[in-house]
Motif scaffolding. Structure first.
Motif, short mmCIF file in Angstrom:
data_model
loop_
_atom_site.label_atom_id
_atom_site.label_comp_id
_atom_site.label_asym_id
_atom_site.label_seq_id
_atom_site.Cartn_x
_atom_site.Cartn_y
_atom_site.Cartn_z
N UNK A 1 0.83 -1.21 0.00
CA UNK A 1 0.00 0.00 0.00
C UNK A 1 0.86 1.26 0.00
N UNK A 2 1.95 1.24 0.78
CA UNK A 2 2.84 2.40 0.81
C UNK A 2 3.50 2.60 -0.56
N UNK A 3 3.98 1.50 -1.15
CA UNK A 3 4.64 1.60 -2.45
C UNK A 3 3.67 2.14 -3.51
N UNK A 4 2.43 1.67 -3.48
CA UNK A 4 1.47 2.02 -4.53
C UNK A 4 0.82 3.39 -4.31
N UNK A 5 0.62 3.79 -3.05
CA UNK A 5 -0.19 4.98 -2.78
C UNK A 5 0.58 6.19 -2.29
N UNK A 6 1.84 6.01 -1.84
CA UNK A 6 2.55 7.16 -1.27
C UNK A 6 2.72 8.28 -2.29
N UNK A 7 3.06 7.93 -3.52
CA UNK A 7 3.25 8.96 -4.56
C UNK A 7 1.93 9.61 -4.96
N UNK A 8 0.88 8.82 -5.30
CA UNK A 8 -0.38 9.46 -5.70
C UNK A 8 -1.01 10.32 -4.61
N UNK A 9 -0.80 9.99 -3.34
CA UNK A 9 -1.43 10.75 -2.26
C UNK A 9 -0.58 11.93 -1.78
N UNK A 10 0.66 12.03 -2.24
CA UNK A 10 1.53 13.11 -1.76
C UNK A 10 1.01 14.51 -2.06
N UNK A 11 0.29 14.76 -3.18
CA UNK A 11 -0.22 16.12 -3.40
C UNK A 11 -1.19 16.60 -2.33
N UNK A 12 -1.78 15.68 -1.56
CA UNK A 12 -2.70 16.09 -0.51
C UNK A 12 -1.97 16.71 0.69
N UNK A 13 -0.63 16.71 0.64
CA UNK A 13 0.16 17.36 1.70
C UNK A 13 1.24 18.22 1.07
N UNK A 14 0.90 18.89 -0.02
CA UNK A 14 1.90 19.62 -0.79
C UNK A 14 2.33 20.92 -0.13
N UNK A 15 1.47 21.51 0.70
CA UNK A 15 1.80 22.76 1.36
C UNK A 15 1.25 22.72 2.79
#
Length: 412
Positions: free
Chosen positions: A255-269
């Motif tokens: 789950x971390x491998x698959x979702x960490x990149x796609x979900x990163x914009x939700x903590x962009x700032x």
């Protein structure tokens, strides 16, 4: 905002390759080191585990001074030195003759690892523009999980064969440090020459940054729930088959491998990170509550399995969002010229909490049963709830400090 699945710049690719190889070595030795010390060095198992624990706690203290050195001499130079020291001390473990020499090698090795981690975090913060930092850290974390998993497979084989295979495994780990050092030499040096009097004086006087660091430390306990709590809960508090321990760890890693990149914009700032921390706290609370409910109804199989699956999913999502928000805040709330010092303090507080408080908190929750998991869920829910106002306050303080800051003492 969409995030590319592969790094676009040369520097980012070298960071990824070095991280992949280095984390493969880390995954290989994390579980095998205690077996190496017990079997190859004839140390009692309890003493071997104690040495590793003590070395880990000592290593955490290196983050602050070595992070500050990253500001003074450059993050690349500090990371390179740390990787070379890591290689040398790992090789010295092969010839260390007793408990004290092993302890010295392990302690210096962990100090080097801690300094390298802080320096690499500083490098990542300075190699890309602020809006791209969360995505870069997300990619590096996914790569780390892949490398760690590959290393763990090698460790399993070495521990099965024993003897010479354990020595080979340690030597391979030393080689991964050397490759990491080579990869670091391919990166440019950025942001050097800032000299400050006193150890972490600026960061330790920054109430907003310290508050955010402590808040992040509570969120970081999610990792202890995943890595310690879930396996021990399965073995000691449920009738689930023991193979579900491996299944839970594999599911979390994937789950971390698959979702960490796609979900990163939700903590962009900072603004998005506030919301991500709220979601992370509530998701982790839901995971703990599911474990507590399953613990209470352990004899009802049709309830335990879906609650177990729900807990694994909620904890993984909470970990992903909390980690992404933590990376962004560790950079955005710090003054740019002092990223190394501030990264060191952030790492010290986060790692210190997970290594010192994590096992104690999980042990208490397991001993207390359903009530313990419910209390832990309440703590995470409350932490998530206070995250937005606390981070908003820290952001305002950072803006005010930046606007009124004087010139840094620089030596170029």
């Amino acid at each position: 905002m969409t995030v590319p699945l592969l790094p676009t710049g040369r520097d980012q690719r070298w960071l990824a390759v070095g991280n992949l190889v280095n984390m493969t070595g880390t995954g290989a030795t994390l579980s095998a080191l205690v077996v190496f010390l017990a079997d190859a060095k004839d140390l009692p198992l309890g003493q071997a585990a104690g040495l590793l624990t003590a070395a880990g706690l000592i290593g955490v203290t290196g983050a602050v001074p070595l992070g500050q050195l990253s500001d003074r001499y450059g993050a690349r130079a500090v990371a390179l030195a740390g990787e070379l020291v890591g290689a040398v001390t790992t090789l010295l473990l092969l010839v260390a003759g007793g408990a004290w020499s092993c302890a010295l090698c392990l302690a210096v090795r962990q100090l080097a690892v801690s300094g390298t981690t802080a320096a690499r975090a500083t490098l990542m913060g300075r190699l890309v523009p602020a809006p791209e930092r969360a995505a870069l850290r997300a990619y590096q974390r996914s790569v780390s999980n892949i490398g760690f998993s590959l290393g763990a497979l090698g460790a399993a084989a070495a521990m099965t064969w024993g003897g010479t295979a354990l020595y080979v495994l340690i030597a391979v780990d030393a080689a991964t440090y050397l490759f990491g050092a080579y990869a670091t030499t391919r990166l440019p040096e950025v942001g050097r020459g800032v000299r400050r009097a006193g150890l972490a004086k600026d960061a330790l006087r920054d109430a907003g940054y310290l508050g955010a660091s402590l808040l992040n430390a509570v969120h970081t306990l999610n990792r202890a729930v995943v890595s310690l709590g879930v396996p021990l809960w399965i073995v000691y508090a449920t009738t689930l088959p023991h193979w579900t321990v491996s299944a839970a760890m594999i599911a979390n890693t994937l789950l971390v491998i698959l979702l960490q990149i796609p979900l990163s914009p939700y903590a962009q700032d900072i603004a998005r990170s506030r919301r991500s921390l709220l979601a992370a706290g509530l998701l982790t609370a839901a995971g703990c509550a599911a474990l507590g409910t399953a613990d209470a109804y352990d004899t009802v199989a049709r309830l335990v399995w879906p609650l177990f699956a729900l807990a694994c999913l909620a904890l993984a999502l909470g970990e992903i969002l909390g980690a992404a928000a933590g990376w962004t805040l560790s950079y955005e709330l710090a003054p740019e010229p002092l990223l190394g010092q501030y990264q060191g303090v952030w790492q010290l507080i986060a790692d210190g909490s997970s290594k010192a408080a994590g096992p104690a908190v999980i042990g208490w929750a397991l001993a207390a049963g359903p009530a313990g998991w419910t209390a832990l869920a309440a703590v995470f829910a409350a932490t998530g709830a206070v995250s937005p106002p606390l981070i908003r306050w820290a952001g305002r303080r950072h803006t005010a400090r930046t606007a009124g800051a004087g010139e840094l003492i620089a030596d170029t």
